[in-house]
Design a protein around this motif. Structure first.
Motif, PDB file in Angstrom:
ATOM      1  N   GLY A 200       5.774   5.274  -0.248  1.00 48.57           N
ATOM      2  CA  GLY A 200       6.849   4.542   0.421  1.00 48.57           C
ATOM      3  C   GLY A 200       7.397   5.288   1.613  1.00 48.57           C
ATOM      4  N   GLN A 201       6.537   5.955   2.361  1.00 45.70           N
ATOM      5  CA  GLN A 201       6.953   6.709   3.545  1.00 45.70           C
ATOM      6  C   GLN A 201       6.848   5.825   4.786  1.00 45.70           C
ATOM      7  OE1 GLN A 201       4.224  10.019   3.472  1.00 45.70           O
ATOM      8  NE2 GLN A 201       5.416  11.155   1.968  1.00 45.70           N
ATOM      9  N   GLY A 202       8.000   5.467   5.365  1.00 45.16           N
ATOM     10  CA  GLY A 202       7.998   4.631   6.566  1.00 45.16           C
ATOM     11  C   GLY A 202       7.638   3.187   6.299  1.00 45.16           C
ATOM     12  N   VAL A 203       7.501   2.833   5.035  1.00 45.20           N
ATOM     13  CA  VAL A 203       7.113   1.481   4.666  1.00 45.20           C
ATOM     14  C   VAL A 203       7.511   1.273   3.210  1.00 45.20           C
ATOM     15  CG1 VAL A 203       4.808   2.129   3.861  1.00 45.20           C
ATOM     16  CG2 VAL A 203       5.186  -0.183   4.741  1.00 45.20           C
ATOM     17  N   GLU A 204       7.652   0.025   2.797  1.00 44.36           N
ATOM     18  CA  GLU A 204       7.998  -0.247   1.407  1.00 44.36           C
ATOM     19  C   GLU A 204       6.878   0.227   0.481  1.00 44.36           C
ATOM     20  OE1 GLU A 204       9.259  -4.024  -1.490  1.00 44.36           O
ATOM     21  OE2 GLU A 204       8.946  -4.295   0.676  1.00 44.36           O
ATOM     22  N   LYS A 205       7.254   0.858  -0.604  1.00 45.27           N
ATOM     23  CA  LYS A 205       6.270   1.395  -1.546  1.00 45.27           C
ATOM     24  C   LYS A 205       5.444   0.272  -2.147  1.00 45.27           C
ATOM     25  CE  LYS A 205       5.829   4.486  -5.522  1.00 45.27           C
ATOM     26  NZ  LYS A 205       6.533   5.439  -6.405  1.00 45.27           N
ATOM     27  N   ASP A 206       4.126   0.447  -2.146  1.00 43.38           N
ATOM     28  CA  ASP A 206       3.216  -0.575  -2.672  1.00 43.38           C
ATOM     29  C   ASP A 206       1.956   0.132  -3.163  1.00 43.38           C
ATOM     30  OD1 ASP A 206       1.544  -2.694  -3.234  1.00 43.38           O
ATOM     31  OD2 ASP A 206       2.055  -3.824  -1.420  1.00 43.38           O
ATOM     32  N   GLU A 207       1.952   0.490  -4.443  1.00 43.32           N
ATOM     33  CA  GLU A 207       0.827   1.254  -4.995  1.00 43.32           C
ATOM     34  C   GLU A 207      -0.453   0.441  -5.041  1.00 43.32           C
ATOM     35  OE1 GLU A 207       2.283   2.604  -8.738  1.00 43.32           O
ATOM     36  OE2 GLU A 207       3.400   4.292  -7.875  1.00 43.32           O
ATOM     37  N   ALA A 208      -0.345  -0.866  -5.252  1.00 45.77           N
ATOM     38  CA  ALA A 208      -1.540  -1.703  -5.293  1.00 45.77           C
ATOM     39  C   ALA A 208      -2.224  -1.729  -3.925  1.00 45.77           C
ATOM     40  CB  ALA A 208      -1.181  -3.119  -5.745  1.00 45.77           C
ATOM     41  N   SER A 209      -1.442  -1.886  -2.855  1.00 47.05           N
ATOM     42  CA  SER A 209      -2.013  -1.873  -1.506  1.00 47.05           C
ATOM     43  C   SER A 209      -2.563  -0.488  -1.170  1.00 47.05           C
ATOM     44  CB  SER A 209      -0.962  -2.272  -0.475  1.00 47.05           C
ATOM     45  OG  SER A 209      -0.576  -3.623  -0.655  1.00 47.05           O
TER      46      SER A 209
END
Length: 378
Positions: A200-209
């Motif tokens: 989630g650095q500089g963007v919303e955290k999204d482990e699937a992506s």
């Protein structure tokens, strides 16, 4: 560093993630230190890398310097560590002032790719990068004279993410650059975009992506992306948890020399072996317990069956033995008759005495008198 000692975590300071393997020692910031051979020997060295010969020929046959740099960088990021040194030397020798080549060499020093890991030397290269030149390569004028350079986009993203050289740190902008380069198939950018999404650095955290981008880079043979994907499978982050898949990707990454993957693979094997040993130690005890239960069942069942059979036999024998015992039968009859007849032994139904005399007169066999009857007669 986001990494850990017990389990490797995606990324290493967000760079392309390839631990170094010796190569050309360019500890000084001077470009000449990266390649001391002549142009002819440099070309000969490039041609010796058979696995990437097509890319090398492509670089040598391109007309413009930009096309040749692009081909060399493609070869650099696709090469194994021991081959990467050749590409770094060629960039430094042939393009000593090109901003894209300078940024690439600086990045190689950060990651230890093809050269010794030296962050001071890397910073010296970054300071020489003309950011405007990289921006021009990343954003061609409208109408564009050429396609955007995924390499320029990636290096701009890296410099923005960590505030390298003359660029101020701006992680959200770095993610945008990574995303553009990743969409163009740049494996390093795909890996770094995955790291940003994972944390989630500089963007919303999204482990699937994040796992999806790691997979795209891993499919291109990117060692750090393979290791990162192994972490995702090991921890079940963005993908279904699978030690088998984790082991597969750790192995692929470690085979390319990734130290983090080698460590994670060794620890995964140790844990699996420990589980196997515990399972083997538990199995004999379980079998022994089952054996004891199987031994007890017949004994217990036999005892119960024997007791039941004995009680049943006693029950069946009792009436027969009673019938053969006249004393018992007569005594029971006398007692019963005495009860019903008010204690008069000569009352009708009171005893079998009168009936016995009648049977004697008719010649009927007399049954032995009971003790009760004898007492009654006396």
């Amino acid at each position: 560093k986001p990494g850990g000692s017990s389990d490797h975590t995606p990324g290493d300071n967000g760079d392309s993630g390839c631990a170094g393997a010796g190569g050309i020692d360019s500890s000084s910031p001077g470009l000449g230190a990266a390649g001391s051979s002549s142009s002819s020997s440099s070309s000969s060295s490039l041609a010796s890398v058979s696995r990437l010969r097509d890319l090398i020929n492509l670089a040598n046959n391109r007309k413009s310097a930009g096309e040749r740099i692009h081909a060399l960088l493609t070869g650099l990021y696709a090469a194994k560590w021991e081959d990467a040194a050749v590409y770094v030397a060629a960039l430094a020798k042939c393009y000593p002032t090109d901003s894209l080549a300078l940024a690439a060499i600086g990045h190689c020093h950060v990651a230890g790719r093809g050269v010794s890991a030296d962050k001071a030397a890397a910073e010296a290269y970054y300071q020489q990068v003309e950011v405007s030149s990289l921006e021009a390569l990343a954003n061609p004028p409208d109408p564009p004279s050429s396609d955007p350079s995924p390499h320029a986009l990636f290096h701009l993203g890296y410099m923005l993410q960590w505030g390298k050289g003359r660029v101020s740190k701006d992680v959200p902008r770095a993610v945008e650059r990574y995303r553009e380069a990743a969409a163009m198939g740049h494996a390093n950018a795909q890996c770094n975009l995955g790291v940003c999404l994972y944390y989630g650095q500089g963007v919303e955290k999204d482990e699937a992506s994040a796992a999806q981008w790691f997979t795209r880079a891993a499919d291109q043979g990117h060692a750090k992306a393979q290791c990162n994907l192994g972490v995702c499978f090991k921890k079940g982050r963005g993908v279904a948890k699978s030690d088998a898949k984790a082991r597969e990707y750790y192995t692929l990454s470690a085979s390319q020399g990734d130290a983090d993957a080698a460590t994670a693979l060794r620890r995964l094997k140790q844990k699996q072996e420990q589980r196997s040993q515990r399972s083997r130690a538990t199995k004999p005890r379980a079998q022994s317990a089952r054996g004891e239960r199987s031994k007890l069942k017949p004994d217990l069942g036999g005892n119960l069956g024997g007791l039941t059979g004995q009680a049943r036999a006693e029950t069946h024998r009792q009436p027969t033995e009673t019938a053969r015992d006249p004393l018992t039968s007569a005594a029971l009859g006398a007692g019963l008759g005495a009860g019903l007849g008010g204690g008069d032994a000569r009352a009708p139904g009171g005893s079998g005495l009168t009936k016995s005399k009648e049977r004697q007169k008719t010649g009927t066999r007399q049954r032995p008198q009971s003790a009760g009857a004898a007492r009654s007669r006396g």
